[in-house]
Write a protein that holds these residues in place. Structure first.
Motif, PDB file in Angstrom:
ATOM      1  N   GLY A 197      17.051  33.905  37.824  1.00 16.89           N
ATOM      2  CA  GLY A 197      16.889  34.195  36.399  1.00 16.89           C
ATOM      3  C   GLY A 197      18.118  33.830  35.597  1.00 16.89           C
ATOM      4  N   LYS A 198      17.914  33.683  34.289  1.00 14.53           N
ATOM      5  CA  LYS A 198      18.989  33.252  33.406  1.00 14.53           C
ATOM      6  C   LYS A 198      20.110  34.281  33.333  1.00 14.53           C
ATOM      7  CE  LYS A 198      19.885  31.534  28.736  1.00 14.53           C
ATOM      8  NZ  LYS A 198      19.281  31.170  27.428  1.00 14.53           N
ATOM      9  N   ASP A 199      19.772  35.563  33.289  1.00 13.98           N
ATOM     10  CA  ASP A 199      20.800  36.602  33.165  1.00 13.98           C
ATOM     11  C   ASP A 199      21.709  36.625  34.381  1.00 13.98           C
ATOM     12  OD1 ASP A 199      19.741  37.307  30.723  1.00 13.98           O
ATOM     13  OD2 ASP A 199      18.459  38.884  31.564  1.00 13.98           O
ATOM     14  N   VAL A 200      21.128  36.569  35.579  1.00 14.73           N
ATOM     15  CA  VAL A 200      21.929  36.584  36.806  1.00 14.73           C
ATOM     16  C   VAL A 200      22.807  35.338  36.885  1.00 14.73           C
ATOM     17  CG1 VAL A 200      21.836  36.585  39.322  1.00 14.73           C
ATOM     18  CG2 VAL A 200      20.219  37.982  38.018  1.00 14.73           C
ATOM     19  N   ALA A 201      22.232  34.181  36.579  1.00 14.74           N
ATOM     20  CA  ALA A 201      23.003  32.933  36.651  1.00 14.74           C
ATOM     21  C   ALA A 201      24.158  32.946  35.661  1.00 14.74           C
ATOM     22  CB  ALA A 201      22.081  31.749  36.379  1.00 14.74           C
ATOM     23  N   THR A 202      23.914  33.454  34.462  1.00 11.40           N
ATOM     24  CA  THR A 202      24.975  33.499  33.454  1.00 11.40           C
ATOM     25  C   THR A 202      26.063  34.480  33.857  1.00 11.40           C
ATOM     26  OG1 THR A 202      23.347  32.967  31.744  1.00 11.40           O
ATOM     27  CG2 THR A 202      25.462  33.858  31.009  1.00 11.40           C
ATOM     28  N   ASN A 203      25.701  35.606  34.451  1.00 10.29           N
ATOM     29  CA  ASN A 203      26.689  36.615  34.851  1.00 10.29           C
ATOM     30  C   ASN A 203      27.629  36.113  35.936  1.00 10.29           C
ATOM     31  OD1 ASN A 203      25.725  38.513  33.047  1.00 10.29           O
ATOM     32  ND2 ASN A 203      24.295  39.422  34.520  1.00 10.29           N
ATOM     33  N   VAL A 204      27.179  35.201  36.766  1.00 10.58           N
ATOM     34  CA  VAL A 204      28.045  34.665  37.821  1.00 10.58           C
ATOM     35  C   VAL A 204      28.756  33.382  37.375  1.00 10.58           C
ATOM     36  CG1 VAL A 204      26.647  35.679  39.640  1.00 10.58           C
ATOM     37  CG2 VAL A 204      26.171  33.341  38.892  1.00 10.58           C
ATOM     38  N   GLY A 205      28.646  33.039  36.099  1.00 10.22           N
ATOM     39  CA  GLY A 205      29.371  31.885  35.560  1.00 10.22           C
ATOM     40  C   GLY A 205      28.668  30.557  35.726  1.00 10.22           C
ATOM     41  N   LEU A 206      27.352  30.560  35.945  1.00 12.42           N
ATOM     42  CA  LEU A 206      26.606  29.328  36.136  1.00 12.42           C
ATOM     43  C   LEU A 206      25.943  28.917  34.831  1.00 12.42           C
ATOM     44  CD1 LEU A 206      25.681  27.335  38.419  1.00 12.42           C
ATOM     45  CD2 LEU A 206      23.601  28.708  38.565  1.00 12.42           C
ATOM     46  N   SER A 207      26.023  27.638  34.520  1.00 17.63           N
ATOM     47  CA  SER A 207      25.361  27.119  33.321  1.00 17.63           C
ATOM     48  C   SER A 207      23.874  26.952  33.633  1.00 17.63           C
ATOM     49  CB  SER A 207      25.978  25.782  32.903  1.00 17.63           C
ATOM     50  OG  SER A 207      25.292  25.246  31.785  1.00 17.63           O
ATOM     51  N   TYR A 208      23.086  27.947  33.247  1.00 15.06           N
ATOM     52  CA  TYR A 208      21.668  27.965  33.591  1.00 15.06           C
ATOM     53  C   TYR A 208      20.923  26.784  32.980  1.00 15.06           C
ATOM     54  CZ  TYR A 208      16.846  29.630  33.863  1.00 15.06           C
ATOM     55  OH  TYR A 208      15.504  29.729  34.112  1.00 15.06           O
ATOM     56  N   GLU A 209      21.177  26.499  31.726  1.00 17.86           N
ATOM     57  CA  GLU A 209      20.470  25.414  31.047  1.00 17.86           C
ATOM     58  C   GLU A 209      20.761  24.067  31.716  1.00 17.86           C
ATOM     59  OE1 GLU A 209      18.366  25.983  28.793  1.00 17.86           O
ATOM     60  OE2 GLU A 209      18.797  28.074  28.317  1.00 17.86           O
ATOM     61  N   ARG A 210      21.999  23.858  32.116  1.00 16.12           N
ATOM     62  CA  ARG A 210      22.369  22.597  32.745  1.00 16.12           C
ATOM     63  C   ARG A 210      21.681  22.436  34.106  1.00 16.12           C
ATOM     64  NH1 ARG A 210      28.631  21.746  33.104  1.00 16.12           N
ATOM     65  NH2 ARG A 210      28.285  22.063  30.859  1.00 16.12           N
ATOM     66  N   ILE A 211      21.621  23.518  34.878  1.00 17.32           N
ATOM     67  CA  ILE A 211      20.983  23.441  36.186  1.00 17.32           C
ATOM     68  C   ILE A 211      19.487  23.195  36.043  1.00 17.32           C
ATOM     69  CG2 ILE A 211      20.383  24.788  38.240  1.00 17.32           C
ATOM     70  CD1 ILE A 211      23.188  23.697  38.282  1.00 17.32           C
ATOM     71  N   VAL A 212      18.840  23.854  35.074  1.00 16.94           N
ATOM     72  CA  VAL A 212      17.411  23.624  34.851  1.00 16.94           C
ATOM     73  C   VAL A 212      17.164  22.180  34.422  1.00 16.94           C
ATOM     74  CG1 VAL A 212      15.452  24.225  33.378  1.00 16.94           C
ATOM     75  CG2 VAL A 212      16.884  26.032  34.339  1.00 16.94           C
ATOM     76  N   PHE A 213      18.014  21.679  33.541  1.00 16.35           N
ATOM     77  CA  PHE A 213      17.883  20.292  33.090  1.00 16.35           C
ATOM     78  C   PHE A 213      18.016  19.332  34.277  1.00 16.35           C
ATOM     79  CE2 PHE A 213      19.565  16.299  31.476  1.00 16.35           C
ATOM     80  CZ  PHE A 213      18.754  16.054  30.379  1.00 16.35           C
ATOM     81  N   LEU A 214      19.007  19.587  35.131  1.00 14.67           N
ATOM     82  CA  LEU A 214      19.206  18.729  36.301  1.00 14.67           C
ATOM     83  C   LEU A 214      18.031  18.837  37.267  1.00 14.67           C
ATOM     84  CD1 LEU A 214      20.991  16.831  37.963  1.00 14.67           C
ATOM     85  CD2 LEU A 214      22.156  18.847  38.894  1.00 14.67           C
ATOM     86  N   GLY A 215      17.536  20.060  37.477  1.00 11.14           N
ATOM     87  CA  GLY A 215      16.405  20.233  38.375  1.00 11.14           C
ATOM     88  C   GLY A 215      15.162  19.498  37.890  1.00 11.14           C
ATOM     89  N   VAL A 216      14.892  19.576  36.594  1.00 13.10           N
ATOM     90  CA  VAL A 216      13.734  18.866  36.035  1.00 13.10           C
ATOM     91  C   VAL A 216      13.925  17.360  36.169  1.00 13.10           C
ATOM     92  CG1 VAL A 216      12.451  18.404  33.917  1.00 13.10           C
ATOM     93  CG2 VAL A 216      13.136  20.731  34.462  1.00 13.10           C
ATOM     94  N   ALA A 217      15.148  16.884  35.949  1.00 13.71           N
ATOM     95  CA  ALA A 217      15.414  15.449  36.080  1.00 13.71           C
ATOM     96  C   ALA A 217      15.183  14.971  37.512  1.00 13.71           C
ATOM     97  CB  ALA A 217      16.852  15.147  35.645  1.00 13.71           C
ATOM     98  N   LEU A 218      15.638  15.746  38.492  1.00 18.10           N
ATOM     99  CA  LEU A 218      15.438  15.360  39.892  1.00 18.10           C
ATOM    100  C   LEU A 218      13.959  15.351  40.260  1.00 18.10           C
ATOM    101  CD1 LEU A 218      18.348  17.381  41.573  1.00 18.10           C
ATOM    102  CD2 LEU A 218      18.310  14.959  40.984  1.00 18.10           C
ATOM    103  N   VAL A 219      13.222  16.358  39.793  1.00 19.61           N
ATOM    104  CA  VAL A 219      11.779  16.401  40.061  1.00 19.61           C
ATOM    105  C   VAL A 219      11.075  15.215  39.412  1.00 19.61           C
ATOM    106  CG1 VAL A 219       9.660  17.700  39.601  1.00 19.61           C
ATOM    107  CG2 VAL A 219      11.708  18.899  40.386  1.00 19.61           C
TER     108      VAL A 219
END
Length: 343
Positions: free
Chosen positions: A230-252
């Protein structure tokens, strides 16, 4: 005079360290031997694939035929099966929904629309041009679906794949209209009938692109796993959630576009494999990736073998066999989820 030999007393620390190494060795072997056994089974299954067919491969011409057709076909089975299973796993993590994969959210239909438009706009597009256009349309269509999910709150996870299938049906209807308008309906049907019949040396090589995508997914496995919480957990650990989702969609999108252009649609593969692996091994992406790859190869190869032998010497497209198997598993998962929710 010679001094008496000195004896070293074995201490408790030495005993603990040796037993610790033994336990670690046993633990490593306990985790590794099932994977080694699965790889051996995969090699045996691929060997059966190479030697299955109506052509005589015992003479010199037959051996040449093996290198021109049978081995490229088997390699294509491995690359397409593993990559589409991986694409389904990544998409399920990004959406936090077990019923999502490229053929249930319209990604494959968008790739097919891009492939069709490349023929409409360009007189005779090359395979790389078709792949680039298909990847672009697959990416845009998947992002549109993700944007829809963010704006609309769905009360049940079961509705998400239903909406995605409806979304893909609309895109498919647009593709059919364009194909009718430009007399490309037969070509459109052949694209979506995923098959390995025409795979031969010189035509399957673009599939090697998915190997690079697999490497990227393995490197970023931990990030995708955190993003799947989830976005809240990813943001709390310092992960750029939007960037990872964008990359995941691009790879798919890249995987879907490449496989659609070279092989065609492989329905429900990305849905079946991650769910089966998760039922057995849990949801750790890094440890599940090898099993997702192998299970994807198993399912595609078995479905292809069934299609080759059921009406031999003719062939049933692998997408037909896979669609029947995938639909049955999909319905089973839906009923299972509904029963679990009722309890």
């Amino acid at each position: 005079m010679t001094s008496p030999p000195t004896t070293r007393r074995v201490t408790k620390v030495d005993a603990l360290s040796s037993s610790g190494r033994a336990v670690m060795g046993q633990s490593w072997w306990r985790k590794t031997w099932p994977l080694l056994l699965a790889m051996a089974f995969t090699l045996g299954l691929l060997t059966v694939s190479v030697f299955t067919g109506v052509a005589d491969i015992t003479d010199a011409a037959g051996r040449e035929f093996v290198w021109i057709t049978r081995i490229p076909r088997t390699v294509a089975l491995v690359l397409a099966g593993a990559s589409m299973a991986m694409a389904g796993l990544v998409m399920q993590l990004m959406t936090q929904n077990r019923f999502v994969e490229p053929t249930t959210v319209g990604t494959t239909e968008w790739a097919g629309l891009g492939l069709l438009l490349s023929y409409v706009v360009l007189p005779s597009p090359g395979i790389m041009t078709r792949m680039v256009v298909a990847i672009m349309f697959a990416f845009v269509g998947t992002m549109v679906f993700f944007a829809f999910l963010r704006r609309v709150t769905l009360k049940s996870s079961l509705i998400v794949p239903i909406v995605g299938i409806m979304f893909g049906a609309v895109v498919s209807a647009v593709s059919t209209f364009i194909a009718l308008r430009y007399d490309l309906l037969q070509m459109l049907g052949s694209w979506f009938a995923g098959r390995f019949t025409g795979v031969e040396a010189g035509r399957y090589e673009p599939l090697w692109i998915v190997v690079a995508i697999a490497v990227v997914v393995m490197v970023l496995a931990d990030r995708f796993t955190v993003a799947g919480l989830g976005k809240d957990v990813a943001t709390n650990v310092g992960l750029s959630y939007e960037r990872i989702v964008f990359l995941g969609v691009a790879l798919v999108a890249v995987v879907t576009g490449v496989v659609t252009v070279v092989i065609g649609a492989l329905p429900f593969l990305g849905l079946i494999v991650p769910n089966l692996v998760s039922l057995v091994r849990g949801d750790n992406l890094r440890t599940n990736i090898p099993w997702v790859f192998l299970t994807g190869v198993w399912i595609v190869t078995v479905c292809d073998l069934i299609g080759r032998v059921v009406i031999m010497p003719f062939e049933v497209p692998v997408s037909l066999v896979l669609g029947v198997v995938g639909a049955a598993v999909f319905i089973t998962l839906l009923v299972r989820q509904r029963s679990a929710g009722a309890r």
